[in-house]
Write an enzyme that holds these catalytic residues in place. Structure first.
Site, PDB file in Angstrom:
ATOM      1  N   CYS A 123       0.874  -1.179   0.000  1.00 57.63           N
ATOM      2  CA  CYS A 123       0.000   0.000   0.000  1.00 57.63           C
ATOM      3  C   CYS A 123       0.912   1.230   0.000  1.00 57.63           C
ATOM      4  CB  CYS A 123      -0.957  -0.016   1.196  1.00 57.63           C
ATOM      5  SG  CYS A 123      -0.152   0.237   2.787  1.00 57.63           S
ATOM      6  N   ALA A 124       0.388   2.373   0.365  1.00 63.18           N
ATOM      7  CA  ALA A 124       1.186   3.598   0.319  1.00 63.18           C
ATOM      8  C   ALA A 124       2.240   3.644   1.416  1.00 63.18           C
ATOM      9  CB  ALA A 124       0.276   4.823   0.416  1.00 63.18           C
TER      10      ALA A 124
END
Length: 191
Positions: free
Chosen positions: A66-67
């Protein structure tokens, strides 16, 4: 039960050719840049994709991205509960890019959607300001809105979850079309 592990960006880069990479960010975030070869299965679609992820895990290791690493940790916990071994990328795509590794973008991606963290900061800040302004102009009771947002942020930090992000992920620009998910799952089955 298998415990989720974390891979650093160096180890992930070295093993990228042997990993099935699943990016659990929203489609807009994914389009703004993702690890080479990553498949986009948003966090809220993981349950639906479990049979295909399980099948992929039988053929090789799964890396969830994810980020920043928070959503991928949540996804890994969900997978481990289903007895599917998975690792998360420490620091997410932010750390990947900061270490000088390339991020790929889909061909024809017309616009870049803000990252979820940025969307949450904008929404939370806007709600706090609205609550304070309405509290000054209309009635002091509107300041409860600001207090509720503050309480939500504290809860979010303590639990490493974010209800506001879950709500924002449902907005049209953050949603994946059903045909896109079906295509992604078919690609996952064929790897």
């Amino acid at each position: 039960m298998t415990q989720p592990t974390a891979l650093g960006t160096g180890e992930a880069r070295t093993r990228l050719h042997e990993l099935t990479v699943i990016d659990v960010r929203t489609p807009g975030e994914y389009a703004s840049g993702h690890l080479p070869g990553a498949l986009n299965i948003p966090l809220d679609q993981i349950q639906r994709a479990l049979p295909d992820i399980r099948h992929a895990a039988e053929r090789g290791d799964i890396l969830v991205v994810c980020a920043s690493g928070a959503r991928s940790e949540n996804a890994c916990r969900m997978l481990v509960e289903q007895h599917i071994a998975a690792a998360t990328l420490s620091g997410g795509t932010g750390a990947w890019a900061a270490d000088g590794h390339d991020l790929h973008r889909p061909q024809g991606a017309a616009r870049t959607t803000w990252g979820m963290e940025r969307q949450v900061r904008l929404t939370a800040g806007t709600l706090v300001l609205i609550g304070l302004l309405l509290g000054l102009i209309v009635h002091p009771a509107f300041q409860i809105l600001s207090a509720a947002v503050a309480a939500g942020l504290v809860f979010s930090a303590l639990t490493n979850t974010c209800g506001m992000a879950a709500l924002l992920a449902k907005l049209p620009h953050n949603r994946q079309r059903a045909t896109d998910l079906a295509t992604t799952l078919a690609e996952l089955r064929n790897r």
